[in-house]
Design an enzyme around this catalytic site. Structure first.
Site: not given
Ligand code: NAD
Length: 497
Positions: A258, A292
């Site tokens: 997501e 999001c």
């Molecule tokens: P991000 O991808 O930077 O981080 C999310 C998580 O992934 C963190 O815990 C991070 O440590 C981890 N991560 C980083 N690299 C990784 C890897 N290689 N493998 C596995 N895990 C890893 O996301 P963010 O910026 O913290 O979150 C914001 C984003 O989330 C925005 O793009 C937003 O639109 C999206 N979002 C989507 C929804 C939805 O339902 N579609 C809901 C809320 C937020």
């Protein structure tokens, strides 16, 4: 501005959760979590590594054996106990969310209430965990499909709405009989620990939930790459989602992505303009645009463009950023992201965009009251081209673009122009226009005369394109991700009765 945070609620040191207790990583290293409201150090967070992952996976594998065999009704009773405890202690969780995210207690409570409702919904699912009975062309054959648990899963959440983010994944994963490892977000490290403690109190066996703290590269990446992890539920940025898909491709793990949005909000010439203005402002600036489902592209019919713009800006000028309940939205999660947002806006302006709110383009609130906090004024941009970065990339901040269109055809084409296809809204009194938009918008959510955000716990939510790979959370559709369907046929022989 100093937030009256409570050291009893928010500890100075945050650990993993393993085998029902808070555990320091053997690395003995820590990273820092700052309060977005004033930049103060909030906590030191244990910095996990591969050894911690190994330990959590082994614990989860062991716990899974019994948990998956526990009747689903019993599993859901434990969830219900946990949710009742959550409700009792909801002020505490709201305080933690407010601190970690730098938002008001009022907004944090709204999120916590939604997380609680999500919990009650999935607790109820334990008594509705239906399979299906199918027909067969073969005589004397009974056919059914039943759900089965999957195994050990990794739950990876974004920083925005951390209480709801964990709820959407944890409750359905548990009701389906899986054991989970939550990889806490670096910016919201304590929320998942709080959940784990609540579940311990509610009687969940040790090892069914583990929580790991750490950086994406050091904990997230090796966790999803481990073949003992059978499924990964990820919500976050599309870049990380793509890395996870690559890391899990070889073993064909079940993966839900997501990701982000660049959500269009269409205002037709027959819209109720006052209502459209009010909902567009809410949609664009909810949680400082760190949602999001936030609206970031407002597409307005030519005939009402000037009127809409004038009223929209009037309302935007009244918005206040801050952490009190009177403020409209809170802080940006950290300094780095604040700078990235400003950078994106500066670049857009350099490319010809007009910043309608702040012509000088200096968006930090430098009022002394907020000194040190990561607060941004709203940014409303005009004159942006549809293929500019600012039109295509998710900014995840209080930044919205206005576009002028001739008619519905152009509005739909523009709405679909982004590779992100998550949520949308159209404002019109004309049912034919609304229906046309519903059919032709390519994303996962359409709201007629509503905001782009505001999904409820029983409603499946998710997108297509760069917004997601097709699974839906939460609601009943989430069960399809957290369980696998098994087809069973039983041949019987009436002659042998
Ligand atoms: P991000 O991808 O930077 O981080 C999310 C998580 O992934 C963190 O815990 C991070 O440590 C981890 N991560 C980083 N690299 C990784 C890897 N290689 N493998 C596995 N895990 C890893 O996301 P963010 O910026 O913290 O979150 C914001 C984003 O989330 C925005 O793009 C937003 O639109 C999206 N979002 C989507 C929804 C939805 O339902 N579609 C809901 C809320 C937020």
């Amino acid at each position: 501005m100093t937030h009256p945070y409570n050291k009893n609620i928010y500890p100075g040191k945050i650990f993993h959760w393993m085998n029902d207790s808070e555990t320091e990583s053997a690395t003995k290293q820590y990273f820092q979590k700052y309060y977005p409201g004033n930049g103060d150090l909030l906590a030191e967070v244990t910095r996990g590594d591969k050894n911690d992952i190994n330990q959590a996976i082994e614990l989860a594998k062991e716990a899974y054996k019994k948990w998956s065999q526990t009747p689903v009704v019993k599993r859901s009773e434990i969830i219900r106990e946990a949710v009742l405890l959550m409700r009792e202690k909801k002020q505490e969780l709201a305080e933690i969310v407010a601190l970690e995210c730098g938002k008001s207690k009022k907004h944090a409570l709204g999120e916590v209430d939604a997380a609680i409702e999500c919990g009650f919904f999935f607790a109820g699912e334990g008594r509705r965990y239906f399979g299906e009975v199918l027909t067969s062309a073969v005589p004397n054959r009974h056919v059914e499909i039943i759900r089965q648990s999957i195994g050990v899963g990794a739950l990876i959440t974004p920083f925005n709405n951390p209480a709801a983010g964990v709820a959407w994944k944890l409750f359905p994963a548990l009701v389906c009989g899986n054991a989970v490892i939550i990889k806490s977000h670096e910016d919201t490290p304590y929320v998942a620990i709080w959940y784990a403690k609540i579940f311990k109190e509610a009687g969940l066996p040790a090892g069914v939930i583990s929580v790991l703290q750490g950086l994406g590269d050091e904990v997230g990446a090796p966790l999803v790459s481990d073949e003992r992890v059978k499924f990964v539920s990820f919500t976050g940025s599309v870049t990380t989602g793509q890395k996870i898909l690559k890391a899990t491709a070889e073993r064909l793990a079940k993966v839900s992505i997501e990701a982000g949005g660049k959500n269009p909000f269409v205002v037709c010439d027959d819209a109720d303009i006052e209502k459209a203005v009010s909902l567009a402002v809410q949609s664009a600036f909810v949680d400082a645009g760190q949602r999001c489902a936030a609206a970031s592209r407002i597409i307005i019919f030519n005939e009402v463009y000037d009127d809409f713009k004038k009223k929209f800006l009037e309302k935007v000028y009244t918005l206040k950023a801050g952490t009190s309940d009177e403020d409209d939205y809170g802080a940006i999660i950290n300094g780095k992201r604040t700078n990235q947002i400003l950078e994106a806006v500066r670049k857009a302006v350099k490319n010809g965009a007009k910043n309608l709110v702040d012509a000088d383009n200096e968006n930090f609130i430098i009022d002394e009251k907020y000194h040190g906090g990561y607060f941004l004024n709203p940014v409303v941009l005009e004159n942006v081209f549809v293929d500019d970065e600012i039109s295509q990339n998710e900014i995840f901040g209080p930044v919205v673009n206005l576009y002028r269109v001739k008619n519905l055809e152009e509005a739909i084409r523009l709405a679909n122009r982004s590779k992100f296809k998550l949520s949308s809204a159209i404002h019109t009194k004309n049912i034919d226009r609304a229906q046309e938009f519903i059919e032709r918008y390519e994303g996962g959510v359409v709201r007629v005369n509503g905001p782009t955000h505001g999904s409820e716990p029983h409603m499946p939510f998710g997108g297509t394109g760069l917004s997601g790979n097709g699974w839906r959370e939460p609601g009943t559709k989430a069960l399809d991700f957290y369980s696998d369907w098994k087809q069973v046929s039983i041949d019987y022989d009436p002659e042998k009765i």
